[in-house]
Design a protein around this motif. Structure first.
Motif, short mmCIF file in Angstrom:
data_model
loop_
_atom_site.label_atom_id
_atom_site.label_comp_id
_atom_site.label_asym_id
_atom_site.label_seq_id
_atom_site.Cartn_x
_atom_site.Cartn_y
_atom_site.Cartn_z
N GLU A 127 1.12 -1.22 0.41
CA GLU A 127 0.19 -0.29 -0.31
C GLU A 127 0.67 1.37 0.29
N THR A 128 2.09 1.17 0.84
CA THR A 128 2.90 2.87 1.03
C THR A 128 4.04 2.68 -0.37
N ILE A 129 3.85 1.80 -1.37
CA ILE A 129 4.79 1.58 -2.43
C ILE A 129 4.08 2.37 -2.98
N ALA A 130 2.55 1.91 -3.18
CA ALA A 130 1.72 2.12 -4.26
C ALA A 130 0.88 4.00 -3.94
N PHE A 131 1.47 4.23 -3.24
CA PHE A 131 0.97 5.44 -2.95
C PHE A 131 2.21 6.39 -3.03
N VAL A 132 3.60 5.70 -2.32
CA VAL A 132 4.54 6.90 -3.08
C VAL A 132 4.92 6.86 -4.76
N ARG A 133 4.23 6.15 -5.54
CA ARG A 133 4.25 6.09 -7.22
C ARG A 133 3.29 6.52 -7.00
N ARG A 134 1.85 6.88 -6.87
CA ARG A 134 1.01 7.97 -7.39
C ARG A 134 1.44 9.50 -7.18
N ALA A 135 2.29 9.46 -5.82
CA ALA A 135 2.75 10.50 -5.81
C ALA A 135 3.80 11.30 -6.58
N TYR A 136 4.69 9.75 -6.68
CA TYR A 136 5.92 10.59 -8.00
C TYR A 136 5.39 11.02 -9.34
N ASP A 137 3.94 9.50 -9.94
CA ASP A 137 3.46 10.21 -10.46
C ASP A 137 3.14 12.00 -11.01
N GLY A 138 2.66 12.06 -9.68
CA GLY A 138 2.15 13.61 -9.82
C GLY A 138 3.67 14.92 -10.10
N PHE A 139 4.51 14.29 -8.28
CA PHE A 139 5.47 15.47 -8.90
C PHE A 139 5.98 15.20 -10.45
N ALA A 140 6.36 13.85 -11.16
CA ALA A 140 6.90 13.97 -12.86
C ALA A 140 6.07 14.86 -13.38
N ALA A 141 4.45 14.27 -13.24
CA ALA A 141 3.86 15.46 -14.64
C ALA A 141 4.37 17.12 -13.99
N ALA A 142 4.73 17.39 -13.06
CA ALA A 142 4.49 18.58 -13.12
C ALA A 142 6.07 19.24 -13.11
N THR A 143 7.02 18.89 -13.48
CA THR A 143 8.36 18.70 -13.70
C THR A 143 8.95 18.33 -14.88
N GLU A 144 10.09 18.40 -15.24
CA GLU A 144 10.94 18.05 -16.55
C GLU A 144 11.87 16.95 -15.73
N PRO A 145 12.28 16.04 -17.02
CA PRO A 145 13.43 14.84 -16.34
C PRO A 145 14.22 15.46 -15.17
N GLU A 146 15.32 16.87 -16.09
CA GLU A 146 16.45 16.67 -15.88
C GLU A 146 16.43 17.79 -14.18
N ASP A 147 14.85 18.02 -13.79
CA ASP A 147 14.19 18.79 -12.91
C ASP A 147 14.62 17.98 -11.36
N ARG A 148 14.70 16.85 -11.90
CA ARG A 148 14.17 16.05 -11.45
C ARG A 148 15.02 15.09 -9.56
N ILE A 149 15.36 15.19 -8.49
CA ILE A 149 15.94 14.55 -7.75
C ILE A 149 14.72 14.12 -6.65
N VAL A 150 14.55 12.99 -6.41
CA VAL A 150 14.87 12.03 -5.20
C VAL A 150 15.39 12.11 -4.64
N MET A 151 14.90 12.18 -2.66
CA MET A 151 16.06 12.58 -1.37
C MET A 151 15.16 11.41 -0.64
N GLY A 152 15.96 11.49 0.72
CA GLY A 152 14.96 10.52 1.38
C GLY A 152 16.11 10.56 2.83
N ASP A 153 15.93 10.05 3.74
CA ASP A 153 16.50 9.65 5.51
C ASP A 153 15.65 8.36 5.88
N SER A 154 16.66 7.25 5.73
CA SER A 154 16.82 6.15 6.68
C SER A 154 15.36 5.41 6.13
N ALA A 155 14.21 4.89 6.98
CA ALA A 155 14.00 4.23 6.06
C ALA A 155 13.04 5.36 4.66
#
Length: 307
Positions: A127-155
């Motif tokens: 469920e969490t990964i499905a949510f993450v994928r949909r969140a990323y799709d919205g993020f990607a729709a609003a940005t160009e590929p060359e401007d995307r940075i994915v980041m996280g700490d720990s989990a």
């Protein structure tokens, strides 16, 4: 890159953690379970007051869950960070996360999007990964590929790497930068070095991490790449960067990804700091300020690459 000099401020933080016995939260199962209840009882409070005062904050929803985008009130760059917070998949985002985002925006002018993903034990990996994928799709729709940075700490770093690998496997554009801070990349917790690292770590402990892994994985084997993205092919993921401290039980994961990238011929920018604790990059210490400058360079260069 290995850095050996530790500031007095960082040493004081380490001493405070030991004095207050903060490790007991992860070392004692009853305390750990109570910490989950306490953290989740607070619910989503969104960005702290100082962030709302200084920046433009937009709240959207993905599957009915909040997703916050923070931007400079004026100007700003096209660069955009998608950030997944840590917390062992069971704890809510903390104030230190929001402060870190504020410092990063001040330094780079970027935007930061923070999905508040569902937590275990009520929600598990699929469920969490499905949510993450949909969140990323919205993020990607609003940005160009060359401007995307994915980041996280720990989990959240584990989520970030699992996402980047999934995008690659599907033939979709991967982020230009994937930045992993104190990453938790293997939920099997089976590395032989971890018991010794546990003794040095003043904050995390194997007892609590193994319980969190059990709660989050559910019926999935913990070798599943969505849970343990360290395994398998690491090529074709764009630029990878890892920051870790030597007083972190997750040091084994960081050193292993360094070894695997070397064996597979995959470029990795690896930064190991002697004496640093878990997620120290979010703290107000001199070493964290240095890392912020280095991360700001990564964010800046993601735009340069597209020229």
């Amino acid at each position: 890159m290995i850095r050996s000099k530790t500031s007095l401020t960082a040493k004081s933080l380490l001493a405070w953690l030991r004095l207050t016995k903060r490790k007991r939260t992860y070392a004692e199962l009853d305390r750990f379970r109570r910490s989950i209840e306490s953290s989740q009882a607070k619910g989503d409070r969104g960005p702290i007051r100082s962030i709302r005062r200084r920046f433009a904050v937009e709240r959207s929803e993905v599957d009915g869950r909040p997703c916050y985008t923070i931007r400079p009130r004026r100007g700003g760059a096209a660069k955009h960070v998608l950030y997944f917070h840590g917390g062992a998949y069971v704890h809510q985002i903390q104030h230190d996360h929001w402060r870190f985002f504020g410092r990063l925006i001040d330094r780079t002018g970027c935007s930061v999007t923070v999905p508040i993903y569902p937590l275990a034990p009520d929600h598990q990996c699929p469920e969490t990964i499905a949510f993450v994928r949909r969140a990323y799709d919205g993020f990607a729709a609003a940005t160009e590929p060359e401007d995307r940075i994915v980041m996280g700490d720990s989990a959240g770093a584990g989520i970030a790497l699992a996402l980047t690998k999934a995008l690659r496997d599907e033939g979709r554009p991967v982020p230009k930068e994937t930045v992993l801070l104190s990453p938790w990349l293997d939920l099997t917790m089976s590395h032989p070095a971890q018991p010794a690292l546990d003794e040095r770590d003043p904050y995390l402990a194997l007892t609590g991490l193994k319980e969190a892994a059990r709660l989050y994985s559910g019926r999935l084997p913990r070798t599943d790449p969505r849970l343990s993205p360290l395994s398998g092919d690491l090529s074709g993921l764009g630029a990878l960067t890892v920051y870790i401290g030597t007083k972190d039980v997750l040091l084994a994961d960081a050193r292993r990804i360094h070894t695997l990238c070397t064996e597979q011929g995959v470029p990795l920018s690896y930064h190991e700091y002697e004496g640093m604790i878990h997620a120290w990059m979010l703290a107000s210490i001199p070493e964290a300020k240095l890392v912020l400058e280095e991360i700001a360079h990564l964010v800046d260069r993601s735009l340069v690459k597209s020229v």
